[in-house]
Write an enzyme that holds these catalytic residues in place. Sequence first.
Site, PDB file in Angstrom:
ATOM      1  N   ASP A   1     -11.012   2.925   4.370  1.00 39.15           N
ATOM      2  CA  ASP A   1     -11.336   1.497   4.303  1.00 39.15           C
ATOM      3  C   ASP A   1     -12.857   1.291   4.238  1.00 39.15           C
ATOM      4  OD1 ASP A   1      -9.334  -0.464   4.228  1.00 39.15           O
ATOM      5  OD2 ASP A   1      -8.797  -0.160   6.335  1.00 39.15           O
TER       6      ASP A   1
ATOM      7  N   LYS B   1       0.848  -1.204   0.000  1.00 40.78           N
ATOM      8  CA  LYS B   1       0.000   0.000   0.000  1.00 40.78           C
ATOM      9  C   LYS B   1       0.881   1.251   0.000  1.00 40.78           C
ATOM     10  CE  LYS B   1      -3.854  -2.392   2.213  1.00 40.78           C
ATOM     11  NZ  LYS B   1      -4.639  -2.676   3.436  1.00 40.78           N
TER      12      LYS B   1
ATOM     13  N   GLN C   1      -4.525  -1.479   9.820  1.00 39.94           N
ATOM     14  CA  GLN C   1      -4.501  -2.807   9.215  1.00 39.94           C
ATOM     15  C   GLN C   1      -5.072  -3.843  10.190  1.00 39.94           C
ATOM     16  OE1 GLN C   1      -3.758  -3.323   6.040  1.00 39.94           O
ATOM     17  NE2 GLN C   1      -3.940  -5.535   6.078  1.00 39.94           N
TER      18      GLN C   1
HETATM   19  N1  GUN Z   1      -6.908  -6.783   6.442  1.00 41.43           N
HETATM   20  C1  GUN Z   1      -7.249  -7.512   5.356  1.00 41.43           C
HETATM   21  N2  GUN Z   1      -7.813  -6.705   4.420  1.00 41.43           N
HETATM   22  C2  GUN Z   1      -7.826  -5.458   4.933  1.00 41.43           C
HETATM   23  C3  GUN Z   1      -8.274  -4.202   4.434  1.00 41.43           C
HETATM   24  O1  GUN Z   1      -8.814  -4.073   3.334  1.00 41.43           O
HETATM   25  N3  GUN Z   1      -8.096  -3.144   5.279  1.00 41.43           N
HETATM   26  C4  GUN Z   1      -7.552  -3.265   6.514  1.00 41.43           C
HETATM   27  N4  GUN Z   1      -7.434  -2.169   7.260  1.00 41.43           N
HETATM   28  N5  GUN Z   1      -7.128  -4.419   7.000  1.00 41.43           N
HETATM   29  C5  GUN Z   1      -7.267  -5.509   6.205  1.00 41.43           C
END
Ligand code: GUN
Length: 294
Positions: A119, A52, A96
């Site tokens: 998100d 990311k 995350q």
């Molecule tokens: N863990 C797995 N997928 C995601 C996501 O799309 N966002 C976040 N914050 N954590 C994750």
Amino acid sequence: MVLLEGLKIANQIKEEIAETVTKMKEAGQKVPHLAAVLVGEDGASLTYVGSKVRSCQKIGFESTLIKLPQEVTEEVLLKHIDELNRHPEIDGFIVQLPLPKHIDEHKIIMAIDPAKDVDGFHPVNVGKMCLDLETFLPATPYGVMELLERYQISVSGKHAVVIGRSHIVGRPMSVLLSRKGIWADATVTLAHSRTKNLKELLLQADVVVSALGVPHFVKGDMIKEGAVVVDVGIHRIPDARLPKGYYITGDVDFEEVSKKASYITPVPGGVGAMTIAMLLKNTLIARERAMTKA
Ligand code: GUN
């Protein structure tokens, strides 16, 4: 059978965003700034967050990574969130998931300012999504919808079976597929670990989205001829013979299912890259909204 090349489409989307960023810079405007909070040393989470942040740099976004130890207290994590909420430079941020067991995930998500929740996990944003109001859509299901649209695959009136009811993928996926709209309007069944007649349901499905988390769970004899199959699973399978010591695979037995599907996503190279592209898109939207408010 047509491969749904998520990686290729994600690169197109990133190029589109990069062009917008270039124009923002030329106009002397602030560029989007995404922050990510990572707690602990979970291998998969480190990889995702690393991708990311690298993607931000590639397309000209500012990025900030906040790495906290596994033992961090809920109180300290909430303080970081409060700072990010108030930080004038940061347009959007993510925490995350999963978080260590001693931290209440809901409490953390609810502490995020919905206007910076790129998100789309905050209850305000989930509610808006369910009511068809403009909001940040969760990146993975948003990526699946975008992938289907860019391949001009209409799901309207079709039976879609989503496997898995997680808050991150399955549940929002079922909402987006069943929403009104030319690239939605599906009839959706949301299947999960307690579903009794899964194979029967899958054999009736025109579209299957698997977000179950079990490697190679979906076999060829579970899929109707000509179905569209989207694999959200991503698993590292140890294999000492390989240079990396593992290979990546999905929830779907690609070898078998690709013989029956009309369209199918590969793993890797399918949905994973789309998730990052849509997170970047949400961050761009956050910046544009902040600009019109200012
Ligand atoms: N863990 C797995 N997928 C995601 C996501 O799309 N966002 C976040 N914050 N954590 C994750």
